[in-house]
Design a protein around this motif. Structure first.
Motif, PDB file in Angstrom:
ATOM      1  N   UNK A   1       0.824  -1.207   0.000  1.00  0.00           N
ATOM      2  CA  UNK A   1       0.000   0.000   0.000  1.00  0.00           C
ATOM      3  C   UNK A   1       0.860   1.260   0.000  1.00  0.00           C
ATOM      4  N   UNK A   2       1.949   1.240   0.765  1.00  0.00           N
ATOM      5  CA  UNK A   2       2.823   2.413   0.837  1.00  0.00           C
ATOM      6  C   UNK A   2       3.563   2.638  -0.472  1.00  0.00           C
ATOM      7  N   UNK A   3       3.781   1.568  -1.230  1.00  0.00           N
ATOM      8  CA  UNK A   3       4.492   1.687  -2.500  1.00  0.00           C
ATOM      9  C   UNK A   3       3.590   2.164  -3.629  1.00  0.00           C
ATOM     10  N   UNK A   4       2.377   2.579  -3.295  1.00  0.00           N
ATOM     11  CA  UNK A   4       1.526   3.208  -4.294  1.00  0.00           C
ATOM     12  C   UNK A   4       0.121   2.688  -4.406  1.00  0.00           C
ATOM     13  N   UNK A   5      -0.157   1.500  -3.872  1.00  0.00           N
ATOM     14  CA  UNK A   5      -1.499   0.935  -4.052  1.00  0.00           C
ATOM     15  C   UNK A   5      -2.542   1.713  -3.268  1.00  0.00           C
ATOM     16  N   UNK A   6      -2.270   2.006  -1.989  1.00  0.00           N
ATOM     17  CA  UNK A   6      -3.237   2.727  -1.165  1.00  0.00           C
ATOM     18  C   UNK A   6      -2.511   3.330   0.038  1.00  0.00           C
ATOM     19  N   UNK A   7      -1.868   4.486  -0.140  1.00  0.00           N
ATOM     20  CA  UNK A   7      -1.121   5.099   0.966  1.00  0.00           C
ATOM     21  C   UNK A   7      -1.956   5.327   2.213  1.00  0.00           C
ATOM     22  N   UNK A   8      -3.203   5.717   2.031  1.00  0.00           N
ATOM     23  CA  UNK A   8      -4.061   5.954   3.180  1.00  0.00           C
ATOM     24  C   UNK A   8      -4.291   4.693   3.989  1.00  0.00           C
ATOM     25  N   UNK A   9      -4.428   3.576   3.293  1.00  0.00           N
ATOM     26  CA  UNK A   9      -4.620   2.302   3.987  1.00  0.00           C
ATOM     27  C   UNK A   9      -3.351   1.909   4.742  1.00  0.00           C
ATOM     28  N   UNK A  10      -2.204   2.146   4.137  1.00  0.00           N
ATOM     29  CA  UNK A  10      -0.940   1.854   4.828  1.00  0.00           C
ATOM     30  C   UNK A  10      -0.870   2.613   6.144  1.00  0.00           C
ATOM     31  N   UNK A  11      -1.274   3.859   6.133  1.00  0.00           N
ATOM     32  CA  UNK A  11      -1.244   4.672   7.355  1.00  0.00           C
ATOM     33  C   UNK A  11      -2.241   4.161   8.386  1.00  0.00           C
ATOM     34  N   UNK A  12      -3.424   3.758   7.935  1.00  0.00           N
ATOM     35  CA  UNK A  12      -4.425   3.246   8.881  1.00  0.00           C
ATOM     36  C   UNK A  12      -3.927   1.963   9.533  1.00  0.00           C
ATOM     37  N   UNK A  13      -3.304   1.090   8.752  1.00  0.00           N
ATOM     38  CA  UNK A  13      -2.791  -0.160   9.318  1.00  0.00           C
ATOM     39  C   UNK A  13      -1.636   0.106  10.286  1.00  0.00           C
ATOM     40  N   UNK A  14      -0.735   0.993   9.911  1.00  0.00           N
ATOM     41  CA  UNK A  14       0.377   1.334  10.797  1.00  0.00           C
ATOM     42  C   UNK A  14      -0.126   1.927  12.108  1.00  0.00           C
ATOM     43  N   UNK A  15      -1.081   2.836  12.024  1.00  0.00           N
ATOM     44  CA  UNK A  15      -1.609   3.462  13.234  1.00  0.00           C
ATOM     45  C   UNK A  15      -2.321   2.448  14.120  1.00  0.00           C
ATOM     46  N   UNK A  16      -2.999   1.495  13.491  1.00  0.00           N
ATOM     47  CA  UNK A  16      -3.713   0.478  14.266  1.00  0.00           C
ATOM     48  C   UNK A  16      -2.737  -0.350  15.096  1.00  0.00           C
ATOM     49  N   UNK A  17      -1.677  -0.828  14.481  1.00  0.00           N
ATOM     50  CA  UNK A  17      -0.709  -1.628  15.238  1.00  0.00           C
ATOM     51  C   UNK A  17       0.085  -0.754  16.198  1.00  0.00           C
ATOM     52  N   UNK A  18       0.274   0.503  15.836  1.00  0.00           N
ATOM     53  CA  UNK A  18       0.951   1.411  16.757  1.00  0.00           C
ATOM     54  C   UNK A  18       0.149   1.638  18.019  1.00  0.00           C
TER      55      UNK A  18
END
Length: 304
Positions: A72-89
């Motif tokens: 997702x961070x490599x271009x598929x869905x940056x917003x989703x990458x951030x949501x997943x990172x924040x969730x585990x954070x």
């Protein structure tokens, strides 16, 4: 007119639902890490398939999480990458009980990939997301440093991956402590490079000497780029490693063991990009532990 507006509103809602569905709910965080070693010989070069299968099954949820964030961070869905990172954070993932030294390996490899993936999407994060994600990455970096500094074993490729993980966190947080620790690791690694460019600790890995030279040189090349360092000893290490990958027979003669074939594309792309020598054939290269797509420079890299 009302019907037409209702139609447009319905279409907009449907499109929004499709977009939301594309980013699934992140899986529950893995706070503890259960992992096991899977080598059966003193050189750590012969894999026990039963132990390896057990380890793969245990760490799969973490590997899958990293792979999804990197995609997702490599271009598929940056917003989703951030949501997943924040969730585990928010759940303080990977900061609980670690079952073995192998579990610490998993954590540092994952931290490296998560920090480098976060670098790709950091500019799009909300202030709240930045606070959660960066606080979590700092805690993981602190835990990595604490474990590494207490370790009394051989300083080999694992130390270099710890260096990359902490350096990447320093890159995205701007914390000078982490960057300084990364420079210390890099300096140690350079002190280990022999006159011919080999790393003695990796030469002792029998049939996996080539594999582990690549596994050591690649994070060091990325560290050099992030820290904007140039060192003739890194040049020697990379030259030795890439030559061995192209023709493993020389390394086989020195070690006395045939080497498993390995590709050096990932190392070549990172190293040559930092040196200002673009390497052909980088299209489609992928490594989640290095932030995903390697043919696109990471924002933390210093390009010449």
């Amino acid at each position: 007119m009302i019907n037409r507006l209702s139609c447009f509103a319905g279409l907009a809602l449907a499109l929004a639902m499709v977009g939301a569905a594309a980013c699934e709910m992140p899986p529950p965080a893995r706070v503890d890490i259960d992992a096991n070693s899977y080598y059966s010989d003193a050189h750590h070069s012969v894999i026990d398939p039963v132990l390896q299968a057990k380890n793969i099954a245990n760490v799969k949820p973490i590997e899958d999480f990293l792979a999804r964030v990197a995609r997702d961070a490599s271009g598929r869905d940056p917003g989703c990458a951030l949501r997943w990172l924040a969730s585990w954070g928010e759940q303080q993932a990977m900061l609980g009980k670690l079952s073995s030294e192998q579990a610490y390996y998993v954590r540092k490899w994952t931290l490296s990939g998560l920090a480098l993936s976060y670098a790709r999407v950091q500019a799009q994060a909300t202030p709240a997301q930045r606070a959660v994600i960066e606080s979590w990455l700092r805690r993981l970096a602190d835990a990595t440093i604490a474990h590494s500094d207490a370790f009394r074993g051989t300083r080999n490729n694992h130390y270099y991956w710890e260096g990359l993980a902490v350096t990447a966190v320093g890159g995205v947080t701007g914390d000078a402590r982490y960057l300084a620790w990364g420079r210390k690791v890099f300096a140690f690694a350079m002190s280990q490079v022999a006159d011919d460019g080999a790393l003695p600790a990796e030469m002792g890995r029998a049939g996996k000497a080539l594999h582990y030279h690549l596994f050591a040189a690649t994070p060091l090349a990325m560290m050099a780029s992030i820290l904007n360092l140039h060192d003739a000893r890194l040049d020697k290490l990379v030259s030795f490693t890439m030559a061995a990958a192209a023709d493993p027979s020389g390394l086989a003669r020195v070690t006395g063991v045939a080497q498993e074939p390995e590709r050096s594309d990932q190392l070549a792309v990172i190293y040559n990009r930092h040196a200002g020598r673009p390497a052909p054939g980088g299209q489609g290269l992928w490594q989640a532990r290095l932030g995903g797509a390697l043919d696109v420079a990471n924002p933390l890299e210093h390009l010449q």
